[in-house]
Scaffold this motif. Sequence first.
Motif, PDB file in Angstrom:
ATOM      1  N   PRO A 119      38.963  50.490  29.602  1.00  0.00           N
ATOM      2  CA  PRO A 119      37.597  50.889  29.252  1.00  0.00           C
ATOM      3  C   PRO A 119      36.613  50.245  30.233  1.00  0.00           C
ATOM      4  CG  PRO A 119      38.811  50.081  27.332  1.00  0.00           C
ATOM      5  CD  PRO A 119      39.623  49.741  28.532  1.00  0.00           C
ATOM      6  N   VAL A 120      35.344  50.593  30.131  1.00  0.00           N
ATOM      7  CA  VAL A 120      34.324  50.006  30.991  1.00  0.00           C
ATOM      8  C   VAL A 120      34.193  48.510  30.690  1.00  0.00           C
ATOM      9  CG1 VAL A 120      31.869  49.975  31.560  1.00  0.00           C
ATOM     10  CG2 VAL A 120      33.056  52.152  31.242  1.00  0.00           C
ATOM     11  N   ILE A 121      34.238  47.707  31.743  1.00  0.00           N
ATOM     12  CA  ILE A 121      34.068  46.253  31.628  1.00  0.00           C
ATOM     13  C   ILE A 121      32.842  45.857  32.445  1.00  0.00           C
ATOM     14  CG2 ILE A 121      35.151  43.999  31.924  1.00  0.00           C
ATOM     15  CD1 ILE A 121      37.863  45.409  32.002  1.00  0.00           C
ATOM     16  N   ILE A 122      31.932  45.123  31.832  1.00  0.00           N
ATOM     17  CA  ILE A 122      30.724  44.670  32.519  1.00  0.00           C
ATOM     18  C   ILE A 122      31.095  43.537  33.466  1.00  0.00           C
ATOM     19  CG2 ILE A 122      28.426  43.669  32.201  1.00  0.00           C
ATOM     20  CD1 ILE A 122      28.421  44.974  29.407  1.00  0.00           C
ATOM     21  N   LYS A 123      30.489  43.525  34.631  1.00  0.00           N
ATOM     22  CA  LYS A 123      30.822  42.523  35.638  1.00  0.00           C
ATOM     23  C   LYS A 123      30.619  41.111  35.085  1.00  0.00           C
ATOM     24  CE  LYS A 123      26.244  43.187  37.740  1.00  0.00           C
ATOM     25  NZ  LYS A 123      25.529  43.612  38.946  1.00  0.00           N
ATOM     26  N   LYS A 126      18.816  47.612  31.106  1.00  0.00           N
ATOM     27  CA  LYS A 126      18.786  46.216  30.712  1.00  0.00           C
ATOM     28  C   LYS A 126      19.788  45.433  31.558  1.00  0.00           C
ATOM     29  CE  LYS A 126      17.356  46.252  25.863  1.00  0.00           C
ATOM     30  NZ  LYS A 126      17.695  45.783  24.505  1.00  0.00           N
ATOM     31  N   LYS A 127      19.408  44.206  31.837  1.00  0.00           N
ATOM     32  CA  LYS A 127      20.355  43.323  32.501  1.00  0.00           C
ATOM     33  C   LYS A 127      21.455  42.988  31.514  1.00  0.00           C
ATOM     34  CE  LYS A 127      22.007  40.403  35.537  1.00  0.00           C
ATOM     35  NZ  LYS A 127      22.607  40.858  36.800  1.00  0.00           N
ATOM     36  N   ARG A 128      22.679  43.441  31.809  1.00  0.00           N
ATOM     37  CA  ARG A 128      23.772  43.277  30.873  1.00  0.00           C
ATOM     38  C   ARG A 128      24.563  42.022  31.190  1.00  0.00           C
ATOM     39  NH1 ARG A 128      21.736  45.761  27.418  1.00  0.00           N
ATOM     40  NH2 ARG A 128      22.900  44.156  26.364  1.00  0.00           N
ATOM     41  N   LEU A 129      24.842  41.262  30.168  1.00  0.00           N
ATOM     42  CA  LEU A 129      25.702  40.098  30.296  1.00  0.00           C
ATOM     43  C   LEU A 129      27.134  40.504  29.988  1.00  0.00           C
ATOM     44  CD1 LEU A 129      23.458  37.471  28.470  1.00  0.00           C
ATOM     45  CD2 LEU A 129      23.690  37.856  30.936  1.00  0.00           C
ATOM     46  N   PRO A 130      28.109  39.737  30.475  1.00  0.00           N
ATOM     47  CA  PRO A 130      29.505  40.057  30.147  1.00  0.00           C
ATOM     48  C   PRO A 130      29.700  40.191  28.638  1.00  0.00           C
ATOM     49  CG  PRO A 130      29.414  38.362  31.832  1.00  0.00           C
ATOM     50  CD  PRO A 130      27.997  38.561  31.353  1.00  0.00           C
ATOM     51  N   ALA A 131      30.436  41.197  28.234  1.00  0.00           N
ATOM     52  CA  ALA A 131      30.668  41.470  26.817  1.00  0.00           C
ATOM     53  C   ALA A 131      32.152  41.703  26.592  1.00  0.00           C
ATOM     54  CB  ALA A 131      29.865  42.686  26.369  1.00  0.00           C
ATOM     55  N   PRO A 132      32.678  41.329  25.430  1.00  0.00           N
ATOM     56  CA  PRO A 132      34.116  41.491  25.195  1.00  0.00           C
ATOM     57  C   PRO A 132      34.524  42.956  25.131  1.00  0.00           C
ATOM     58  CG  PRO A 132      32.995  40.872  23.166  1.00  0.00           C
ATOM     59  CD  PRO A 132      31.982  40.756  24.270  1.00  0.00           C
ATOM     60  N   VAL A 133      35.729  43.215  25.599  1.00  0.00           N
ATOM     61  CA  VAL A 133      36.321  44.552  25.520  1.00  0.00           C
ATOM     62  C   VAL A 133      37.664  44.404  24.831  1.00  0.00           C
ATOM     63  CG1 VAL A 133      37.295  46.472  26.831  1.00  0.00           C
ATOM     64  CG2 VAL A 133      35.170  45.395  27.590  1.00  0.00           C
ATOM     65  N   TYR A 134      37.833  45.104  23.716  1.00  0.00           N
ATOM     66  CA  TYR A 134      39.076  45.084  22.958  1.00  0.00           C
ATOM     67  C   TYR A 134      39.742  46.442  23.120  1.00  0.00           C
ATOM     68  CZ  TYR A 134      36.416  41.244  20.879  1.00  0.00           C
ATOM     69  OH  TYR A 134      35.649  40.116  20.686  1.00  0.00           O
ATOM     70  N   PHE A 135      40.759  46.488  23.926  1.00  0.00           N
ATOM     71  CA  PHE A 135      41.411  47.740  24.315  1.00  0.00           C
ATOM     72  C   PHE A 135      42.698  47.924  23.521  1.00  0.00           C
ATOM     73  CE2 PHE A 135      43.867  49.867  28.072  1.00  0.00           C
ATOM     74  CZ  PHE A 135      43.781  51.086  27.439  1.00  0.00           C
ATOM     75  N   ASP A 136      42.647  48.797  22.511  1.00  0.00           N
ATOM     76  CA  ASP A 136      43.858  49.196  21.787  1.00  0.00           C
ATOM     77  C   ASP A 136      44.672  50.065  22.739  1.00  0.00           C
ATOM     78  OD1 ASP A 136      45.815  50.346  20.228  1.00  0.00           O
ATOM     79  OD2 ASP A 136      44.490  50.846  18.568  1.00  0.00           O
ATOM     80  N   MET A 137      45.776  49.532  23.248  1.00  0.00           N
ATOM     81  CA  MET A 137      46.513  50.204  24.320  1.00  0.00           C
ATOM     82  C   MET A 137      47.105  51.535  23.884  1.00  0.00           C
ATOM     83  SD  MET A 137      48.157  46.689  25.831  1.00  0.00           S
ATOM     84  CE  MET A 137      48.893  47.335  27.330  1.00  0.00           C
ATOM     85  N   ALA A 138      47.257  51.727  22.574  1.00  0.00           N
ATOM     86  CA  ALA A 138      47.764  53.008  22.057  1.00  0.00           C
ATOM     87  C   ALA A 138      46.665  54.055  21.938  1.00  0.00           C
ATOM     88  CB  ALA A 138      48.426  52.797  20.698  1.00  0.00           C
TER      89      ALA A 138
END
Length: 559
Positions: free
Chosen positions: A433-437, A346-358
């Motif tokens: 984590p993985v971040i969409i372009k 699927k054509k992926r749109l930018p999506a939020p990434v919430y990275f708990d650094m711990a």
Amino acid sequence: MKNIFKLPSMLRFVCLTLFATLVVYNCSDEKFKESTDETLNITEYLRANTDQYSLFLQILDITDYASFMNTYGTYTLFLPTNEAVEAFMTDYGVSSLENIPLEDLQELAKLHILEQKIETTSFTDGKIATPSMQGQFLITGATNSADGSSITVNKSAKITTSNLEVGNGIIHEIDKVLIVATKTLAQTIEDEPSLSLFTEALKATGWYDELDRPITYVDSVPSYLSVIAQTNAVFEEAGYSNLDDLKARYSHLNDPMNPEDSLNLFVAYRISPGLNYLADLAVTPALLTKAPLEVISIKLSADSLLINEETFNGILEKGVQIDREPSDETATNGVLHLVKENYFIKKRLPAPVYFDMADQPEFRQLSSVFRVPGMWASLSDSELSNMTWEGSPSITYTCFDLGSSSRPGWHGDVLDVLRLRDGYINNIEFDTPVIIKGQYKVWISWRQNSRAPNSVRAYFNDTQLARTFNMQEYGDSSTPERVLESQGYKRHIDPFTSRYNCRLLGIINVETTGRHKFRLQSLAYAGGNSWFDVLEFRPVDMDQLYPKFEAGGDGLIYE
């Protein structure tokens, strides 16, 4: 000694007597209590219960593992009964354990041993966080029968007696011997008749050979792969009965071996780098695939894992469900899952990434510590795979007591860095984590400390972000939220406490979908701890305030 004889006679007698006593005392045998704990260690326990466990004890003796399983340490042993070992020998075709090659017996023994004490209360429906000594992970789950509920290991062995405390760990008795996976992913897939069409597709695209390769290591990183395969029934339901059907639909270049051919991409999209069991997928919002720059999103809905279920422009795009029961199939070079429906890129749109650094994989493996209120653990640079830093001190994972005055942030935990400053720990670099372009605003949140650095600079892939942040700043609890946002700050947790603060670092352009580097560098002196909470990558056109994060919990809070 000469000076003694110059003393008065009585005093000389006392000194000589004392000297003789000391000589006799020092020459006598010392008798120390060599152990303060009379509890039997694992090997001793097996020797004391040979009526039940003599055959597994024999395995330990043959492999020379009996001695180290009798040393002090912290182990978990999944212990097959004599009946279980006898059944294994029958299946193997031998009448004596000594007829099994030593190397096979060693691998078998190590598969049953974990170098950490793990009680059944720490089990989840899926992979145990700590691998076995053999290197392969064990899978636990609950099963119901006429006799009631029970816990299974690797989908076949039932735990019949659990949590037996011994001097160097814990024992779980099982009714079947655990079997070491000896096939590659390619062999595992090909040996399953229901995956015959998927096997043909692998061979037609050249991916079969990739899935048949043994594990290699680059900079200590293993080349594990994870595969999400489709059965013949799933293909047939989508209208594909044979390889020609697949070629007609997907092979737009009529050259499946070409990496740019759609059929090649179809297969590559089902192969991911890394060892991703269902338990890992459940906490992985976006999974990188072997299709260049393409990811699949993973969503946990109740007890289901859904692939590519997203809402765009208010329209829900239904996801495809992973078939949990036959999934988590371990191979020598990875893990195999099955899916219930056909799906494609699927054509992926930018999506939020919430990275708990711990939330680092090595901390996550510490089941007695990770997200357990009041617990903490420290690991060194060499022990953390997704973090590096300059300096010798360890980094600490801290989970606050929910009832304390600490008032925890998201998940109740923080990444605790002692003295983020030049000459101690000057900078820290993370694998994100993985971040969409796409374009994103980057926010960082922390727990305030008056002794933390008052100027920290951030970098994304070595590009300096626009703003620094001051870890001595308290959060603003009075300014209206939208006004605060315009000033580059926000209140990221709910309920909010001013002990936490959140700062906009800048806008970035993520050019490729995947994992990236994020670095923090102190520009000022620090005499105390830096406590990091969440690193957020939010698409520029997304609301930057909501959802917020549940303070002390796992949830997201919407406006």
